[in-house]
Design a protein around this motif. Structure first.
Motif, short mmCIF file in Angstrom:
data_model
loop_
_atom_site.label_atom_id
_atom_site.label_comp_id
_atom_site.label_asym_id
_atom_site.label_seq_id
_atom_site.Cartn_x
_atom_site.Cartn_y
_atom_site.Cartn_z
N HIS A 52 0.85 -1.20 0.00
CA HIS A 52 0.00 0.00 0.00
C HIS A 52 0.88 1.24 0.00
O HIS A 52 0.68 2.16 -0.80
CB HIS A 52 -0.94 0.00 1.20
CG HIS A 52 -1.86 1.17 1.22
ND1 HIS A 52 -1.53 2.34 1.87
CD2 HIS A 52 -3.08 1.36 0.66
CE1 HIS A 52 -2.52 3.21 1.71
NE2 HIS A 52 -3.47 2.64 0.98
N ARG A 53 1.89 1.27 0.89
CA ARG A 53 2.80 2.43 0.94
C ARG A 53 3.52 2.61 -0.39
O ARG A 53 3.63 3.72 -0.90
CB ARG A 53 3.83 2.25 2.06
CG ARG A 53 3.32 2.52 3.44
CD ARG A 53 4.46 2.57 4.46
NE ARG A 53 5.38 1.44 4.39
CZ ARG A 53 5.20 0.27 5.02
NH1 ARG A 53 4.13 0.08 5.77
NH2 ARG A 53 6.10 -0.69 4.91
N GLN A 56 1.03 3.72 -3.13
CA GLN A 56 0.56 5.08 -2.84
C GLN A 56 1.66 6.09 -3.18
O GLN A 56 1.38 7.13 -3.77
CB GLN A 56 0.16 5.18 -1.37
CG GLN A 56 -0.63 6.42 -1.02
CD GLN A 56 -1.12 6.36 0.42
OE1 GLN A 56 -0.34 6.04 1.32
NE2 GLN A 56 -2.39 6.64 0.62
N SER A 57 2.91 5.77 -2.85
CA SER A 57 4.00 6.69 -3.17
C SER A 57 4.24 6.76 -4.67
O SER A 57 4.81 7.72 -5.17
CB SER A 57 5.29 6.29 -2.45
OG SER A 57 5.82 5.10 -2.98
N VAL A 61 -4.23 5.59 -6.54
CA VAL A 61 -5.28 5.87 -5.55
C VAL A 61 -5.74 4.54 -4.95
O VAL A 61 -5.50 3.47 -5.49
CB VAL A 61 -6.48 6.62 -6.19
CG1 VAL A 61 -6.02 7.99 -6.70
CG2 VAL A 61 -7.11 5.82 -7.31
N ASN A 62 -6.40 4.63 -3.80
CA ASN A 62 -6.76 3.43 -3.06
C ASN A 62 -7.55 2.41 -3.87
O ASN A 62 -7.32 1.20 -3.74
CB ASN A 62 -7.54 3.79 -1.79
CG ASN A 62 -6.61 4.15 -0.65
OD1 ASN A 62 -5.42 3.89 -0.69
ND2 ASN A 62 -7.15 4.78 0.37
N ILE A 65 -5.00 0.66 -5.82
CA ILE A 65 -4.06 -0.01 -4.91
C ILE A 65 -4.64 -1.31 -4.39
O ILE A 65 -4.01 -2.37 -4.48
CB ILE A 65 -3.67 0.92 -3.74
CG1 ILE A 65 -2.81 2.08 -4.24
CG2 ILE A 65 -2.97 0.14 -2.64
CD1 ILE A 65 -2.55 3.16 -3.21
#
Length: 94
Positions: A52-53, A56-57, A61-62, A65
């Protein structure tokens, strides 16, 4: 508590194989073995949070992800049980 893998000495055969089959010196081959074992020791929760990190970096977007993580999970060395998108979100956000 998470059980840790044995020390590199118990993986001498794999280290020897890497030394024979690559240009790696023994010390580097032993480090690679330990790095790979540590990667596969990662729990499902640790994997989900790390990915997720990372994603996201990378600007995702979620929605993207969690769909990607759900697609990646079955391909882990020891696939965890299938998790819903909601369960994945709960692993990250509690």
């Amino acid at each position: 508590m998470l059980e840790r893998r044995p020390s590199s000495s118990s993986h001498d055969d794999l280290t020897d194989h890497l030394v024979r089959s690559t240009a790696l010196p023994r010390g580097e081959a032993a480090r690679v073995v330990l790095d790979v074992l540590a990667y596969f020791d990662e729990t499902t929760e640790e994997f989900v949070r790390r990915r997720h990190r990372e994603l996201q970096s990378g600007g995702l977007v979620n929605t993207e992800i969690f769909e990607r993580i759900a697609a990646e999970l079955p391909h882990r060395a020891v696939a965890p049980p299938e998790l819903s998108l909601r369960q994945l979100r709960r692993l990250v956000y509690g």
